[in-house]
Enzyme design. Structure first.
Site, mmCIF file in Angstrom:
data_model
loop_
_atom_site.group_PDB
_atom_site.id
_atom_site.type_symbol
_atom_site.label_atom_id
_atom_site.label_comp_id
_atom_site.label_asym_id
_atom_site.label_seq_id
_atom_site.Cartn_x
_atom_site.Cartn_y
_atom_site.Cartn_z
ATOM 1 N N GLU A 131 23.310 5.320 24.221
ATOM 2 C CA GLU A 131 23.792 6.440 25.044
ATOM 3 C C GLU A 131 25.010 6.096 25.902
ATOM 4 O OE1 GLU A 131 20.282 7.882 27.092
ATOM 5 O OE2 GLU A 131 19.195 8.168 25.224
ATOM 6 N N GLU A 236 14.911 9.462 16.919
ATOM 7 C CA GLU A 236 14.012 9.910 18.000
ATOM 8 C C GLU A 236 13.645 11.378 17.802
ATOM 9 O OE1 GLU A 236 15.381 8.862 21.927
ATOM 10 O OE2 GLU A 236 16.121 6.898 21.284
#
Ligand code: G3I
Length: 365
Positions: A131, A236
């Site tokens: 991220e 995810e």
């Protein structure tokens, strides 16, 4: 799941401690039956594995890796360099002042060598940087970026590679399926490659809802990333069915259901119409994954059953969400069936194509 998609990709799940220690025997059995890859939901994050400067806590992570080995699963590492779940001492000295570049690089190096080194040859690949992109596609102004500078990513990948030269190196992020963040990732992949980093795969987290991202966007994103010479994994996956609480992914707005019960509409079960919408939504996403099976290594769900999903507590705490394929009693949902049907359709299409090409060859002969 793992058998249905054997010809396509691995099917994974993110595990918490109750599953990999077996304290939740029902869910542990479900994991063994359905999945051939695992990710650690929290056990290998910095704050858990390295809570203090001179103290590592490898107990849970060791159990996680042993569970995967005992069940012949592909074991993933998550996440080495991230701005969340990293203790304050990593970025600050004892007086609360930011550490300098050399200190943080040294700390990153110790962490990566110790953690990756411990599982060398056992963990197949790592989310080395997680991220790092902001919503506009630029590099996020994280403490890593502010203290080290933009080259912190290259350093992290070099260190991970040095610690286990055979380990796969991943970049993992959310909301990279479309828009400026997708463009930002394309730039970032090129920059890493230009710096000599051999990035194995990009992880599209795919925290989806019933409308976003569109299958077309996912299709395009996989195509665009793969064109740069990397594999693309779904890392995810879950589908949020609850009303949008006005928060973008990545921001905890700290709401509580008590503040607005309309934010938690399905406490007594999911209405059939939403259950069907969820099943169709899973099928349309898996149709894209199957189409790209040659470019992908795995599709991993972020959790096992609805009971344990992080989406029960984000962005509103204490909701009843239904984002996965197994319900709170570990039973398969209609979405499980629709995902399996997608696998069946892909298999049938391949047989048909093989038959057509065999008969074409036959004609030619
Ligand atoms: O373990 C403590 C417990 O002792 C304490 O009583 C409790 C009180 O809040 O908190 C527990 O820790 C929580 C932890 O999950 C374990 O359940 C943390 O508060 C909570 O913040 C943490 O959330 C995790 C989140 O990352 C942190 O950012 C979620 O489980 C986890 O699913 C989530 O995973 C991330 C991926 O790593 C990266 N991509 C996004 C994804 C979803 O946010």
């Amino acid at each position: 799941l793992k058998d249905a998609f054997k010809a396509d990709f691995l099917v994974g799940a993110a595990l918490n401690e109750s599953q990999f220690t077996g304290s939740n025997a029902v869910e542990a059995a479900l994991v063994k039956a359905q999945f051939d890859s695992i990710s650690p939901e929290n056990a290998l994050k910095w704050e858990n594995v390295h809570p203090e400067p001179d103290h590592y806590n490898f107990g849970p992570a060791d159990r996680y890796v042993k569970f995967g080995e005992a069940n012949h699963m592909v074991i993933i590492g998550h996440a080495l360099v991230w701005h969340e779940q990293t203790p304050a001492w990593v970025f600050q000295d004892q007086n609360g002042r930011p550490v300098d570049r050399a200190t943080l690089l040294n700390c990153m190096s110790n962490h990566i060598f110790t953690v990756v080194g411990r599982y060398k040859g056992r963990i197949k690949g790592w989310d080395v940087v997680n991220e790092a992109l902001a919503a506009d596609g630029s590099l996020r102004q994280s403490p890593w970026f502010k203290i080290i500078g933009p080259d912190y990513l290259v350093k992290a990948y070099q260190l991970a590679h040095a610690a286990d030269p055979a380990a796969e190196l991943y970049y993992n992020d959310y909301a990279i399926e479309d828009g400026p963040k997708r463009q930002g990732l394309i730039r970032l992949i090129r920059q890493l490659q230009a710096a000599g980093i051999h990035l194995t795969a990009v992880g599209i987290q795919e925290h989806a809802n019933l409308n976003w991202p569109t299958p077309q966007a996912v299709d395009e994103a996989i195509t665009m990333f793969h064109r740069l010479g990397v594999k693309v994994n779904i890392t995810e996956l879950d589908i949020n069915v609850l009303p949008d609480a006005g928060a973008g992914n990545g921001a905890d707005v700290g709401l509580n259901v008590a503040s607005d019960p309309a934010l938690n509409p399905y406490t007594n079960g999911l209405p059939a119409s939403v259950q069907q919408a969820l099943a169709r939504r899973y099928a349309e996403l898996f149709a894209v994954y199957v189409k790209h099976h040659a470019d992908m290594e795995r599709v991993t769900f972020w959790g096992v059953t609805d009971a344990g999903s992080w989406l029960n507590d984000w962005p509103v705490r204490g909701r009843t969400n239904y984002p996965l394929l197994f319900d709170r009693a570990s039973q398969p949902k209609p979405a499980f069936i629709s995902v399996l049907e997608t696998a069946g359709q892909a298999k049938a299409a391949r047989h048909q194509a093989a038959g057509a090409s065999a008969s074409l060859t036959g004609t030619a002969q």
